[in-house]
Design a protein around this motif. Structure first.
Motif, PDB file in Angstrom:
ATOM      1  N   ALA A  69      32.974  21.796  19.306  1.00  0.00           N
ATOM      2  CA  ALA A  69      33.481  21.933  17.954  1.00  0.00           C
ATOM      3  C   ALA A  69      33.585  23.356  17.514  1.00  0.00           C
ATOM      4  CB  ALA A  69      32.640  21.080  17.172  1.00  0.00           C
ATOM      5  N   GLN A  70      32.517  24.420  17.548  1.00  0.00           N
ATOM      6  CA  GLN A  70      32.458  25.503  17.406  1.00  0.00           C
ATOM      7  C   GLN A  70      33.400  26.461  18.076  1.00  0.00           C
ATOM      8  OE1 GLN A  70      30.182  26.979  14.704  1.00  0.00           O
ATOM      9  NE2 GLN A  70      31.690  28.596  14.992  1.00  0.00           N
ATOM     10  N   ASN A  71      33.598  26.148  19.285  1.00  0.00           N
ATOM     11  CA  ASN A  71      34.477  27.178  19.934  1.00  0.00           C
ATOM     12  C   ASN A  71      36.048  26.821  19.708  1.00  0.00           C
ATOM     13  OD1 ASN A  71      32.731  28.339  21.603  1.00  0.00           O
ATOM     14  ND2 ASN A  71      32.822  27.064  23.440  1.00  0.00           N
ATOM     15  N   TRP A  72      36.359  25.498  19.093  1.00  0.00           N
ATOM     16  CA  TRP A  72      37.745  25.009  18.831  1.00  0.00           C
ATOM     17  C   TRP A  72      38.063  25.820  17.534  1.00  0.00           C
ATOM     18  CZ3 TRP A  72      42.096  24.310  19.781  1.00  0.00           C
ATOM     19  CH2 TRP A  72      43.186  23.545  19.046  1.00  0.00           C
ATOM     20  N   PHE A  73      36.969  25.743  16.709  1.00  0.00           N
ATOM     21  CA  PHE A  73      36.963  26.517  15.265  1.00  0.00           C
ATOM     22  C   PHE A  73      37.304  27.760  15.586  1.00  0.00           C
ATOM     23  CE2 PHE A  73      35.281  28.885  12.150  1.00  0.00           C
ATOM     24  CZ  PHE A  73      35.883  28.326  10.858  1.00  0.00           C
ATOM     25  N   ASN A  74      36.614  28.280  16.599  1.00  0.00           N
ATOM     26  CA  ASN A  74      36.803  30.045  16.770  1.00  0.00           C
ATOM     27  C   ASN A  74      38.111  30.303  17.259  1.00  0.00           C
ATOM     28  OD1 ASN A  74      34.165  30.355  16.126  1.00  0.00           O
ATOM     29  ND2 ASN A  74      33.231  30.340  17.963  1.00  0.00           N
ATOM     30  N   HIS A  75      38.386  29.452  18.133  1.00  0.00           N
ATOM     31  CA  HIS A  75      39.907  29.412  18.819  1.00  0.00           C
ATOM     32  C   HIS A  75      40.813  29.543  17.691  1.00  0.00           C
ATOM     33  CE1 HIS A  75      43.286  29.705  21.762  1.00  0.00           C
ATOM     34  NE2 HIS A  75      43.618  28.592  21.153  1.00  0.00           N
ATOM     35  N   LEU A  76      40.927  28.543  16.683  1.00  0.00           N
ATOM     36  CA  LEU A  76      41.869  28.497  15.711  1.00  0.00           C
ATOM     37  C   LEU A  76      41.854  29.416  14.442  1.00  0.00           C
ATOM     38  CD1 LEU A  76      41.617  24.603  14.793  1.00  0.00           C
ATOM     39  CD2 LEU A  76      43.475  25.744  16.083  1.00  0.00           C
ATOM     40  N   SER A  77      40.655  29.973  14.319  1.00  0.00           N
ATOM     41  CA  SER A  77      40.436  30.924  13.565  1.00  0.00           C
ATOM     42  C   SER A  77      40.918  32.487  14.104  1.00  0.00           C
ATOM     43  CB  SER A  77      38.812  31.270  13.168  1.00  0.00           C
ATOM     44  OG  SER A  77      38.454  30.153  12.478  1.00  0.00           O
ATOM     45  N   ARG A  78      40.668  32.748  15.201  1.00  0.00           N
ATOM     46  CA  ARG A  78      41.285  34.074  15.736  1.00  0.00           C
ATOM     47  C   ARG A  78      42.859  33.948  16.212  1.00  0.00           C
ATOM     48  NH1 ARG A  78      36.440  33.205  19.995  1.00  0.00           N
ATOM     49  NH2 ARG A  78      34.941  34.357  18.696  1.00  0.00           N
ATOM     50  N   ASN A  79      43.353  32.591  16.227  1.00  0.00           N
ATOM     51  CA  ASN A  79      44.878  32.622  16.721  1.00  0.00           C
ATOM     52  C   ASN A  79      45.629  32.397  15.544  1.00  0.00           C
ATOM     53  OD1 ASN A  79      44.513  33.453  19.736  1.00  0.00           O
ATOM     54  ND2 ASN A  79      43.088  31.914  19.475  1.00  0.00           N
ATOM     55  N   THR A  80      45.336  32.045  14.396  1.00  0.00           N
ATOM     56  CA  THR A  80      46.184  31.552  13.313  1.00  0.00           C
ATOM     57  C   THR A  80      45.900  32.740  12.260  1.00  0.00           C
ATOM     58  OG1 THR A  80      44.483  30.158  12.262  1.00  0.00           O
ATOM     59  CG2 THR A  80      46.083  29.224  13.941  1.00  0.00           C
ATOM     60  N   ASN A 105      46.352  32.805   7.760  1.00  0.00           N
ATOM     61  CA  ASN A 105      46.836  32.167   6.454  1.00  0.00           C
ATOM     62  C   ASN A 105      46.946  30.658   6.705  1.00  0.00           C
ATOM     63  OD1 ASN A 105      46.799  34.656   5.262  1.00  0.00           O
ATOM     64  ND2 ASN A 105      48.837  35.008   5.815  1.00  0.00           N
ATOM     65  N   CYS A 106      46.241  29.813   7.650  1.00  0.00           N
ATOM     66  CA  CYS A 106      46.120  28.582   8.020  1.00  0.00           C
ATOM     67  C   CYS A 106      44.935  27.709   7.249  1.00  0.00           C
ATOM     68  CB  CYS A 106      46.437  28.233   9.297  1.00  0.00           C
ATOM     69  SG  CYS A 106      48.131  28.781   9.932  1.00  0.00           S
ATOM     70  N   TYR A 107      43.938  28.544   7.273  1.00  0.00           N
ATOM     71  CA  TYR A 107      42.599  27.818   6.591  1.00  0.00           C
ATOM     72  C   TYR A 107      42.194  28.113   5.526  1.00  0.00           C
ATOM     73  CZ  TYR A 107      37.638  26.650   6.931  1.00  0.00           C
ATOM     74  OH  TYR A 107      36.407  26.283   6.518  1.00  0.00           O
ATOM     75  N   GLU A 108      41.915  26.809   4.826  1.00  0.00           N
ATOM     76  CA  GLU A 108      41.349  26.779   3.133  1.00  0.00           C
ATOM     77  C   GLU A 108      40.067  26.131   3.354  1.00  0.00           C
ATOM     78  OE1 GLU A 108      42.622  24.194  -0.600  1.00  0.00           O
ATOM     79  OE2 GLU A 108      43.889  24.191   1.064  1.00  0.00           O
ATOM     80  N   SER A 109      39.021  27.047   2.815  1.00  0.00           N
ATOM     81  CA  SER A 109      37.534  26.263   2.412  1.00  0.00           C
ATOM     82  C   SER A 109      37.623  25.621   1.525  1.00  0.00           C
ATOM     83  CB  SER A 109      36.745  27.788   2.142  1.00  0.00           C
ATOM     84  OG  SER A 109      36.714  28.654   3.049  1.00  0.00           O
ATOM     85  N   LEU A 110      36.990  24.467   1.336  1.00  0.00           N
ATOM     86  CA  LEU A 110      36.638  23.405   0.487  1.00  0.00           C
ATOM     87  C   LEU A 110      35.191  23.419   0.172  1.00  0.00           C
ATOM     88  CD1 LEU A 110      38.889  20.690   2.225  1.00  0.00           C
ATOM     89  CD2 LEU A 110      39.636  22.173   0.506  1.00  0.00           C
ATOM     90  N   SER A 111      34.965  22.869  -0.871  1.00  0.00           N
ATOM     91  CA  SER A 111      33.540  22.577  -1.260  1.00  0.00           C
ATOM     92  C   SER A 111      32.716  21.627  -0.201  1.00  0.00           C
ATOM     93  CB  SER A 111      33.623  22.091  -2.747  1.00  0.00           C
ATOM     94  OG  SER A 111      33.968  20.603  -2.630  1.00  0.00           O
ATOM     95  N   GLY A 112      31.583  21.413  -0.473  1.00  0.00           N
ATOM     96  CA  GLY A 112      30.452  20.697   0.182  1.00  0.00           C
ATOM     97  C   GLY A 112      30.587  21.084   1.800  1.00  0.00           C
ATOM     98  N   GLY A 113      30.822  22.247   2.145  1.00  0.00           N
ATOM     99  CA  GLY A 113      30.399  22.471   3.708  1.00  0.00           C
ATOM    100  C   GLY A 113      31.766  21.979   4.577  1.00  0.00           C
ATOM    101  N   ARG A 114      32.896  22.029   3.894  1.00  0.00           N
ATOM    102  CA  ARG A 114      34.086  21.601   4.564  1.00  0.00           C
ATOM    103  C   ARG A 114      35.228  22.600   4.711  1.00  0.00           C
ATOM    104  NH1 ARG A 114      36.405  17.793   1.515  1.00  0.00           N
ATOM    105  NH2 ARG A 114      35.505  18.698  -0.250  1.00  0.00           N
ATOM    106  N   GLY A 115      36.381  22.526   5.337  1.00  0.00           N
ATOM    107  CA  GLY A 115      37.307  23.247   5.316  1.00  0.00           C
ATOM    108  C   GLY A 115      38.464  22.697   5.939  1.00  0.00           C
ATOM    109  N   VAL A 116      39.728  23.186   6.060  1.00  0.00           N
ATOM    110  CA  VAL A 116      40.943  22.576   6.752  1.00  0.00           C
ATOM    111  C   VAL A 116      41.902  23.588   7.131  1.00  0.00           C
ATOM    112  CG1 VAL A 116      42.381  22.425   4.378  1.00  0.00           C
ATOM    113  CG2 VAL A 116      42.709  20.629   6.104  1.00  0.00           C
ATOM    114  N   PHE A 117      42.373  23.382   8.246  1.00  0.00           N
ATOM    115  CA  PHE A 117      43.225  23.987   8.990  1.00  0.00           C
ATOM    116  C   PHE A 117      44.591  23.120   8.560  1.00  0.00           C
ATOM    117  CE2 PHE A 117      39.903  26.059  11.262  1.00  0.00           C
ATOM    118  CZ  PHE A 117      40.420  27.268  11.681  1.00  0.00           C
ATOM    119  N   ARG A 118      45.803  23.958   8.063  1.00  0.00           N
ATOM    120  CA  ARG A 118      47.017  23.470   7.842  1.00  0.00           C
ATOM    121  C   ARG A 118      48.083  24.008   9.111  1.00  0.00           C
ATOM    122  NH1 ARG A 118      46.955  20.834   2.905  1.00  0.00           N
ATOM    123  NH2 ARG A 118      45.161  21.759   1.616  1.00  0.00           N
ATOM    124  N   LEU A 119      48.771  23.334  10.023  1.00  0.00           N
ATOM    125  CA  LEU A 119      49.400  24.020  11.024  1.00  0.00           C
ATOM    126  C   LEU A 119      50.673  23.004  11.371  1.00  0.00           C
ATOM    127  CD1 LEU A 119      46.642  24.375  13.479  1.00  0.00           C
ATOM    128  CD2 LEU A 119      47.538  26.079  12.321  1.00  0.00           C
TER     129      LEU A 119
END
Length: 69
Positions: free
Chosen positions: A28-39, A41-55
């Motif tokens: 899970a951590q490596n997939w998050f890192n890959h998405l973060s490095r390769n996108t 303005n696609c990530y949005e932080s949410l409350s409660g320890g959550r977030g979302v990528f919109r692709l």
């Protein structure tokens, strides 16, 4: 063009506990890192320890293919 939302849930120490659309070859951590490095303005932080990528479906397919190579 269809859009996809990839939901992320974090542990208290900020590591990723769950993430959607994860290829089986990655943690899970490596997939998050890959998405973060390769996108941009696609990530949005949410409350409660959550977030979302919109692709786009096309973007997601390209990102997954990069893992397979």
């Amino acid at each position: 063009m269809e859009n996809i939302m990839i939901h992320v849930r974090f542990n208290n120490d900020a590591t990723v506990s769950e993430i959607g659309e994860r290829p089986s070859a990655l943690t899970a951590q490596n997939w998050f890192n890959h998405l973060s490095r390769n996108t941009q303005n696609c990530y949005e932080s949410l409350s409660g320890g959550r977030g979302v990528f919109r692709l786009s479906t096309e973007q997601l397919n390209v990102l997954k293919q990069e893992i397979s190579v």
